[in-house]
Enzyme design. Structure first.
Site, PDB file in Angstrom:
ATOM      1  CE1 TYR A 156      37.920  67.878  24.535  1.00  0.00           C
ATOM      2  CE2 TYR A 156      37.178  66.403  26.282  1.00  0.00           C
ATOM      3  CZ  TYR A 156      37.557  67.656  25.850  1.00  0.00           C
ATOM      4  OH  TYR A 156      37.585  68.703  26.741  1.00  0.00           O
ATOM      5  CE  LYS A 163      39.883  69.733  30.686  1.00  0.00           C
ATOM      6  NZ  LYS A 163      40.443  70.898  31.396  1.00  0.00           N
TER       7      LYS A 163
END
Ligand SMILES: NC(=O)c1ccc[n+]([C@@H]2O[C@H](COP(=O)([O-])OP(=O)(O)OC[C@H]3O[C@@H](n4cnc5c(N)ncnc54)[C@H](OP(=O)(O)O)[C@@H]3O)[C@@H](O)[C@H]2O)c1
Length: 258
Positions: A156, A163
């Site tokens: 990720y 993010k």
């Protein structure tokens, strides 16, 4: 606020609102009175179904195909919203995409793709949305982040970095836009029970949903409607003194040691 429809007469633009959490957010605002700009990129058919649902509620809609990773597409989306509605009260940055690989296998193309859609778009949608909000006396911007911004999740790395950038942008925009009566925050959901998750659950050997629910103090997974309710709250006057915050909506999942 007017009667039972707190967003009556408001105009909301939700990116990536043809399906998933974005669609739930768009429908929540529509049920509560708002007219909606629905945006999709690759999947037109589900987005058209959401348009029909919103129109069945008696609200006005505009459907726009736009790649949020492309600045020209962002400008077209905002131009069309302005032509249709003349202004904007609410912007929800929900669209996200990502190249999921270990850090050592990431390539510049995946970095650019992911960062541009998930993070760069937050800055450049704001640049176009703010004048439309100023025309209406102010507004709200809410962006959807994820726990991977600060925690390490498998493969990720690039989405997590995007993010983290989104959350930082949230704080900078919250300060810079406060004098224009524009409120900026982010919402960080835990694992959300979407159709995709139900599909994986039906294929998996163990029950992913039940296992995740057992590790959640609230006893169940987050639903798209849980996320939509918090996003909407952040766009009400009651949330007026919440600025530049990341609101975690995960039933307490991240509180426990794993
Ligand atoms: N699901 C979870 O468990 C979870 C947990 C934490 C945070 N989140 C966050 O919540 C948000 C929504 O998640 P989701 O699970 O609903 O996502 P999803 O099912 O993967 O849907 C992604 C949405 O983003 C749109 N999108 C993707 N690339 C785009 C682009 N370049 N331009 C415009 N739209 C684009 C898609 O539209 P098209 O299909 O039309 O391309 C779709 O509507 C994301 O920001 C995600 O990071 C999700």
């Amino acid at each position: 606020m007017s009667g039972n429809l707190p967003f009556k007469g408001k105009i909301a633009l939700v990116t990536g609102s043809g399906r998933g959490i974005g669609a739930a957010i768009a429908l929540h605002f529509a049920r509560n009175g708002a007219d909606i700009v629905i945006n999709f990129f690759r999947n037109r058919a589900p987005a058209e179904a959401i348009v029909r649902e919103v129109e069945a509620l008696g609200r006005r809609t505009l459907l726009v195909k736009a790649d949020l990773g492309n600045i020209e597409n962002i400008n077209q989306l905002m131009d069309e919203a302005e032509r249709r509605f003349g202004g904007l009260d609410i912007l929800v940055n929900n669209a996200a995409s990502g190249y999921n690989h270990p850090a050592m296998q990431q390539k510049p193309k995946g970095w650019d793709w992911t960062m541009n859609i998930n993070a760069r778009s937050v800055l450049f949608t704001a640049q176009r949305a703010v004048p439309l909000m100023v025309k209406r006396g102010g507004g709200s911007i809410v962006s959807i982040t994820s726990p991977g911004s600060s925690r390490v999740m498998p493969d990720y790395v690039v989405v997590g970095a995007s993010k983290a950038a989104l959350e930082s942008l949230t704080r900078y925009l919250a300060v810079e836009l406060a004098p224009q009566n524009i409120n900026v925050n982010a919402v960080s959901p835990g694992l959300v029970e979407t159709d995709a998750l139900k599909h994986f659950n039906s294929l998996a050997e163990g029950n992913i949903i039940q296992n995740a629910a057992r590790s959640t103090p609230a006893g169940r997974l987050v639903t798209p409607e849980d996320v939509a309710g918090v996003v909407a709250f952040l766009c009400t006057p009651a949330a007026g003194m919440i600025r530049g915050q990341v609101i975690v909506v995960d039933g307490g999942y991240t509180l426990l040691p794993k």
